[in-house]
Design a protein around this motif. Structure first.
Motif, PDB file in Angstrom:
ATOM      1  N   ILE A  35      -0.394  -7.160  -0.556  1.00  0.00           N
ATOM      2  CA  ILE A  35      -0.733  -6.935   0.855  1.00  0.00           C
ATOM      3  C   ILE A  35      -1.648  -5.722   0.933  1.00  0.00           C
ATOM      4  CG2 ILE A  35       0.152  -6.470   3.170  1.00  0.00           C
ATOM      5  CD1 ILE A  35       2.789  -7.708   2.311  1.00  0.00           C
ATOM      6  N   ILE A  36      -2.849  -5.948   1.448  1.00  0.00           N
ATOM      7  CA  ILE A  36      -3.846  -4.881   1.576  1.00  0.00           C
ATOM      8  C   ILE A  36      -3.918  -4.471   3.036  1.00  0.00           C
ATOM      9  CG2 ILE A  36      -6.226  -4.198   1.127  1.00  0.00           C
ATOM     10  CD1 ILE A  36      -6.397  -6.585  -0.821  1.00  0.00           C
ATOM     11  N   CYS A  37      -3.685  -3.199   3.307  1.00  0.00           N
ATOM     12  CA  CYS A  37      -3.679  -2.687   4.684  1.00  0.00           C
ATOM     13  C   CYS A  37      -5.060  -2.141   5.054  1.00  0.00           C
ATOM     14  CB  CYS A  37      -2.655  -1.567   4.844  1.00  0.00           C
ATOM     15  SG  CYS A  37      -0.980  -1.991   4.317  1.00  0.00           S
ATOM     16  N   SER A  38      -5.426  -2.329   6.297  1.00  0.00           N
ATOM     17  CA  SER A  38      -6.661  -1.711   6.776  1.00  0.00           C
ATOM     18  C   SER A  38      -6.489  -0.206   6.825  1.00  0.00           C
ATOM     19  CB  SER A  38      -7.025  -2.245   8.169  1.00  0.00           C
ATOM     20  OG  SER A  38      -5.986  -1.974   9.102  1.00  0.00           O
ATOM     21  N   ARG A  39      -7.595   0.520   6.781  1.00  0.00           N
ATOM     22  CA  ARG A  39      -7.551   1.974   6.794  1.00  0.00           C
ATOM     23  C   ARG A  39      -7.337   2.478   8.206  1.00  0.00           C
ATOM     24  NH1 ARG A  39     -12.541   3.601   5.601  1.00  0.00           N
ATOM     25  NH2 ARG A  39     -11.856   5.749   5.359  1.00  0.00           N
ATOM     26  N   ARG A  40      -6.677   3.625   8.304  1.00  0.00           N
ATOM     27  CA  ARG A  40      -6.367   4.201   9.611  1.00  0.00           C
ATOM     28  C   ARG A  40      -7.511   5.054  10.160  1.00  0.00           C
ATOM     29  NH1 ARG A  40      -2.515   2.117  12.864  1.00  0.00           N
ATOM     30  NH2 ARG A  40      -0.534   1.781  11.787  1.00  0.00           N
ATOM     31  N   SER A  41      -8.396   5.534   9.293  1.00  0.00           N
ATOM     32  CA  SER A  41      -9.478   6.406   9.758  1.00  0.00           C
ATOM     33  C   SER A  41     -10.794   5.936   9.182  1.00  0.00           C
ATOM     34  CB  SER A  41      -9.215   7.858   9.345  1.00  0.00           C
ATOM     35  OG  SER A  41      -9.120   7.948   7.937  1.00  0.00           O
ATOM     36  N   ASN A  42     -11.897   6.359   9.809  1.00  0.00           N
ATOM     37  CA  ASN A  42     -13.217   5.961   9.342  1.00  0.00           C
ATOM     38  C   ASN A  42     -13.569   6.606   8.007  1.00  0.00           C
ATOM     39  OD1 ASN A  42     -13.752   4.358  11.592  1.00  0.00           O
ATOM     40  ND2 ASN A  42     -14.481   6.090  12.776  1.00  0.00           N
ATOM     41  N   CYS A  43     -13.238   7.874   7.864  1.00  0.00           N
ATOM     42  CA  CYS A  43     -13.549   8.600   6.642  1.00  0.00           C
ATOM     43  C   CYS A  43     -12.358   9.452   6.248  1.00  0.00           C
ATOM     44  CB  CYS A  43     -14.772   9.502   6.809  1.00  0.00           C
ATOM     45  SG  CYS A  43     -16.289   8.609   7.177  1.00  0.00           S
ATOM     46  N   GLU A  44     -11.944   9.348   5.004  1.00  0.00           N
ATOM     47  CA  GLU A  44     -10.846  10.175   4.520  1.00  0.00           C
ATOM     48  C   GLU A  44     -11.330  11.621   4.421  1.00  0.00           C
ATOM     49  OE1 GLU A  44      -7.154  11.276   3.357  1.00  0.00           O
ATOM     50  OE2 GLU A  44      -7.768   9.282   4.026  1.00  0.00           O
ATOM     51  N   THR A  45     -10.464  12.570   4.827  1.00  0.00           N
ATOM     52  CA  THR A  45     -10.843  13.977   4.891  1.00  0.00           C
ATOM     53  C   THR A  45     -11.372  14.496   3.559  1.00  0.00           C
ATOM     54  OG1 THR A  45      -9.182  14.355   6.594  1.00  0.00           O
ATOM     55  CG2 THR A  45     -10.035  16.287   5.480  1.00  0.00           C
ATOM     56  N   LEU A  46     -10.738  14.116   2.452  1.00  0.00           N
ATOM     57  CA  LEU A  46     -11.161  14.634   1.157  1.00  0.00           C
ATOM     58  C   LEU A  46     -12.554  14.155   0.805  1.00  0.00           C
ATOM     59  CD1 LEU A  46     -10.278  16.388  -1.176  1.00  0.00           C
ATOM     60  CD2 LEU A  46      -9.273  14.380  -2.264  1.00  0.00           C
ATOM     61  N   THR A  47     -12.914  12.931   1.184  1.00  0.00           N
ATOM     62  CA  THR A  47     -14.265  12.437   0.946  1.00  0.00           C
ATOM     63  C   THR A  47     -15.277  13.254   1.738  1.00  0.00           C
ATOM     64  OG1 THR A  47     -13.458  10.196   0.525  1.00  0.00           O
ATOM     65  CG2 THR A  47     -15.773  10.423   1.135  1.00  0.00           C
ATOM     66  N   VAL A  48     -14.931  13.572   2.981  1.00  0.00           N
ATOM     67  CA  VAL A  48     -15.817  14.408   3.801  1.00  0.00           C
ATOM     68  C   VAL A  48     -15.970  15.789   3.174  1.00  0.00           C
ATOM     69  CG1 VAL A  48     -16.147  15.479   6.062  1.00  0.00           C
ATOM     70  CG2 VAL A  48     -15.232  13.159   5.906  1.00  0.00           C
ATOM     71  N   GLN A  49     -14.868  16.330   2.671  1.00  0.00           N
ATOM     72  CA  GLN A  49     -14.929  17.650   2.041  1.00  0.00           C
ATOM     73  C   GLN A  49     -15.851  17.643   0.824  1.00  0.00           C
ATOM     74  OE1 GLN A  49     -10.856  18.589   1.156  1.00  0.00           O
ATOM     75  NE2 GLN A  49     -10.315  19.032   3.279  1.00  0.00           N
ATOM     76  N   MET A  50     -15.741  16.619  -0.002  1.00  0.00           N
ATOM     77  CA  MET A  50     -16.589  16.527  -1.186  1.00  0.00           C
ATOM     78  C   MET A  50     -18.055  16.344  -0.808  1.00  0.00           C
ATOM     79  SD  MET A  50     -14.003  14.118  -3.413  1.00  0.00           S
ATOM     80  CE  MET A  50     -15.083  13.922  -4.814  1.00  0.00           C
ATOM     81  N   PHE A  51     -18.302  15.526   0.215  1.00  0.00           N
ATOM     82  CA  PHE A  51     -19.666  15.321   0.709  1.00  0.00           C
ATOM     83  C   PHE A  51     -20.229  16.623   1.262  1.00  0.00           C
ATOM     84  CE2 PHE A  51     -22.542  14.284   4.253  1.00  0.00           C
ATOM     85  CZ  PHE A  51     -23.462  13.468   3.615  1.00  0.00           C
TER      86      PHE A  51
END
Length: 218
Positions: A128-144
């Protein structure tokens, strides 16, 4: 007494002896790898019993907004949605994939049911694959943000933009002027070389979404 040649372990024996330890290590590494994927992943049997849940799935279950477990069984939080889960499991048993949408308190959670069979035999488990709750994960934004040399203030604004908030809303939430927010947005566009906020958010949404390092206990 010295061991005879027949009694000495062969390379094949050593490989077989090492196999259980190697399989256990691979299982641990696979579980850790699944924890880094920012989609809730649940492995259940045909009765709905949870066999494995990655970190985002455990967070979803702990929150109890749409899904929870009761005596190890996957259940919908709202009784009206429970029938959807049961039907999806029945469809999976017939090797049919399906998508179920749960809508607790107006926030939809989509679930993709993927039947799994071992060695081409009948289906015995369901992913079972769940949809994501947010558009961008915080850690990805931090790395970007680190890669683009954004300031902490610019990163904070970018995180809010990814959450779909406008300049006025960001200003109210952070207690700063709208003009300051717009200055941060301008700087983010210049540092990233993108012409619009929409383009930046779209680029971030396509990036690998890495789960935050802040994890739930257990």
């Amino acid at each position: 007494m010295n061991a005879t040649i027949a009694e000495l372990p062969t390379p094949q024996d050593e490989v077989r002896a090492a196999a259980p330890a190697s399989d256990a290590l691979h299982a641990v590494l696979l579980a850790r790898a699944l924890d880094e994927i920012d989609h809730g992943l649940l492995l259940v049997d045909l009765s709905g019993r949870v066999l494995h849940a990655n970190q985002p799935a455990r967070r979803e279950l702990a929150g109890g907004r749409a899904l929870r477990t009761v005596d190890g069984l996957l259940c919908a939080t709202l009784p009206a949605s429970q029938a959807k889960l049961r039907q999806a499991l029945k469809d999976a048993e017939r090797d049919c994939r399906s998508i179920v949408e749960l809508d607790p308190e107006g926030e939809t959670l989509s679930l993709a049911f993927v039947p799994l069979a071992h060695g081409g035999a009948s289906v015995d488990a369901v992913l079972i694959i769940c949809s994501r709750r947010s558009n961008c994960e915080t850690l990805t934004v931090q790395m970007f943000a680190r890669a683009k040399r954004l300031t902490p203030a610019e990163q904070a604004v970018l995180t809010q933009l990814c959450a779909g908030r406008g300049a006025q809303e960001i200003a109210c939430e952070q207690g700063i002027r709208v003009s300051t927010v717009r200055t941060h947005i301008k700087n983010v566009r210049q540092k990233t070389g993108r012409g619009s906020v929409r383009e930046i958010v779209r680029e971030l949404s396509r990036m690998p979404q890495i789960v935050s390092s802040l994890r739930l206990a257990g």
